[in-house]
Scaffold this motif. Structure first.
Motif, PDB file in Angstrom:
ATOM      1  N   UNK A 167       5.269  -1.554  13.516  1.00 26.82           N
ATOM      2  CA  UNK A 167       5.810  -0.219  13.796  1.00 26.82           C
ATOM      3  C   UNK A 167       6.044   0.531  12.494  1.00 26.82           C
ATOM      4  N   UNK A 168       5.473   1.726  12.396  1.00 30.51           N
ATOM      5  CA  UNK A 168       5.653   2.570  11.212  1.00 30.51           C
ATOM      6  C   UNK A 168       6.563   3.737  11.537  1.00 30.51           C
ATOM      7  N   UNK A 169       7.344   4.134  10.546  1.00 27.38           N
ATOM      8  CA  UNK A 169       8.117   5.362  10.641  1.00 27.38           C
ATOM      9  C   UNK A 169       8.209   5.929   9.232  1.00 27.38           C
ATOM     10  N   UNK A 170       7.891   7.191   9.059  1.00 23.49           N
ATOM     11  CA  UNK A 170       7.860   7.803   7.731  1.00 23.49           C
ATOM     12  C   UNK A 170       7.125   6.931   6.717  1.00 23.49           C
ATOM     13  N   UNK A 171       5.976   6.393   7.107  1.00 21.32           N
ATOM     14  CA  UNK A 171       5.129   5.662   6.174  1.00 21.32           C
ATOM     15  C   UNK A 171       5.572   4.245   5.849  1.00 21.32           C
TER      16      UNK A 171
ATOM     17  N   UNK B 296       0.835  -1.199   0.000  1.00 28.79           N
ATOM     18  CA  UNK B 296       0.000   0.000   0.000  1.00 28.79           C
ATOM     19  C   UNK B 296       0.876   1.259   0.000  1.00 28.79           C
ATOM     20  N   UNK B 297       0.561   2.160  -0.927  1.00 28.28           N
ATOM     21  CA  UNK B 297       1.273   3.445  -1.009  1.00 28.28           C
ATOM     22  C   UNK B 297       0.249   4.558  -1.134  1.00 28.28           C
ATOM     23  N   UNK B 298       0.485   5.654  -0.406  1.00 27.78           N
ATOM     24  CA  UNK B 298      -0.364   6.839  -0.562  1.00 27.78           C
ATOM     25  C   UNK B 298       0.494   8.084  -0.634  1.00 27.78           C
TER      26      UNK B 298
ATOM     27  N   UNK C  56       2.336   6.916   3.101  1.00 30.61           N
ATOM     28  CA  UNK C  56       2.449   5.474   3.337  1.00 30.61           C
ATOM     29  C   UNK C  56       3.201   4.886   2.158  1.00 30.61           C
ATOM     30  N   UNK C  57       4.193   4.040   2.450  1.00 28.36           N
ATOM     31  CA  UNK C  57       5.045   3.558   1.364  1.00 28.36           C
ATOM     32  C   UNK C  57       5.183   2.038   1.371  1.00 28.36           C
ATOM     33  N   UNK C  58       4.642   1.419   0.322  1.00 28.19           N
ATOM     34  CA  UNK C  58       4.765  -0.026   0.096  1.00 28.19           C
ATOM     35  C   UNK C  58       4.623  -0.841   1.364  1.00 28.19           C
ATOM     36  N   UNK C  59       3.507  -0.591   2.018  1.00 30.41           N
ATOM     37  CA  UNK C  59       3.260  -1.202   3.322  1.00 30.41           C
ATOM     38  C   UNK C  59       2.464  -2.500   3.166  1.00 30.41           C
TER      39      UNK C  59
END
Ligand code: ADP
Ligand code: MG
Length: 249
Positions: free
Chosen positions: A221-225, A7-9, A17-20
């Motif tokens: 845990x997320x950091x900078x998307x 997922x990317x936004x 959000x980057x390639x989650x």
């Protein structure tokens, strides 16, 4: 139960959000944590149809639900709360619940206007669910109270209850104890565990580390998307990337 894949936004050049990718497993409490601005609320918005992803997909039990409208995702058994509570001060507790239910399930303008049989049966069901939920919330005696007469904790509890009226299989909570003191936070945490023990899978966004450690089965845990770690509370506690993200700022 629910899977997020690559997922990317993007918001005008900002990658929120980057390639989650991660999974929510049936019956668990999964926590999503990360510093402010890490993209946590955006992930919920992408999962619930409030925002469309730039790329990537969301699945519920292998079914691709990317691009569905929020009410269609509610019908798939996913309900959420918002980071800021959205209760109507001018309405009583029970009416807040019924309005939220109708809005979330799109009971329909014409049905509501003409009180069709479909409306009547759904309205009765919603009212039954709402009363049942108030009982579960310990707020049964507050059904006719107006919102400003409730304590902050009761309002937070009600916000969770409103999501529960839809009888979700998966409940998404966005910082459900924001603004509460320690003791109130602990009571809400107990309540959330009770919700899970009744058979509802829970995914919770939180930045109160201590609360999450005692409550979550797994943590993302997320950091900078981006996902920087995933694991049990014990694994996360000692994860070097997590310690740096939180302490290294
Ligand atoms: P968190 O919930 O982890 O604090 P958010 O998901 O709210 O983070 O925000 C992640 C980033 O995306 C932030 O930099 C925020 O400013 C930005 N952002 C969130 N929503 C929007 C939006 N609708 N338009 C533009 N930027 C947004
Ligand atoms: Mg947020």
């Amino acid at each position: 139960m629910l899977s997020v894949k690559y997922l990317t936004k993007n918001f005008d050049g900002l990658v929120a959000v980057k390639e989650l990718s991660f999974d929510i497993r049936e019956g668990e409490i999964l926590a999503i944590i990360g510093p402010n601005g890490a993209g946590k609320s955006t992930v919920f918005n992408l999962m619930t149809g409030t925002l469309a992803p730039t790329s990537g997909k969301v699945f519920i039990h292998e079914e691709n639900i990317t691009g569905l409208k929020p009410y269609q995702i509610v019908k798939k058994g996913v309900a959420r709360t918002f980071q800021t509570t959205s209760l109507f001060d001018q309405l009583r507790v029970i009416d807040n619940m019924l309005i939220a239910y109708k809005w979330r399930t799109r009971l329909g303008f014409w049905n509501t206007l003409f009180h069709t049989p479909a409306w009547k049966s759904q309205h009765d069901q919603a009212a039954r669910n709402a009363l049942e939920t108030l009982d579960f919330l310990g707020l049964a005696d507050k059904a006719l109270a107006f919102i400003p007469t409730l304590s902050q904790e009761e309002q937070k509890r009600l916000a969770i209850g409103i999501a529960l009226v839809c009888k979700p299989k998966l409940l998404l909570l966005d910082e459900p104890t924001g603004g509460l003191i320690q003791e109130e936070t602990e009571r809400i945490a107990l309540f959330i565990k009770k919700v899970r023990d009744q058979g509802t899978t829970v995914c919770i966004i939180e930045h109160k580390m201590q609360m999450i450690m005692g409550m979550a089965d797994r943590i993302v845990v997320l950091n900078y998307g981006q996902k920087i770690a995933e694991g049990t509370p014990d694994e996360i506690k000692t994860n070097q990337a997590v310690i740096e993200a939180y302490l290294g700022g």
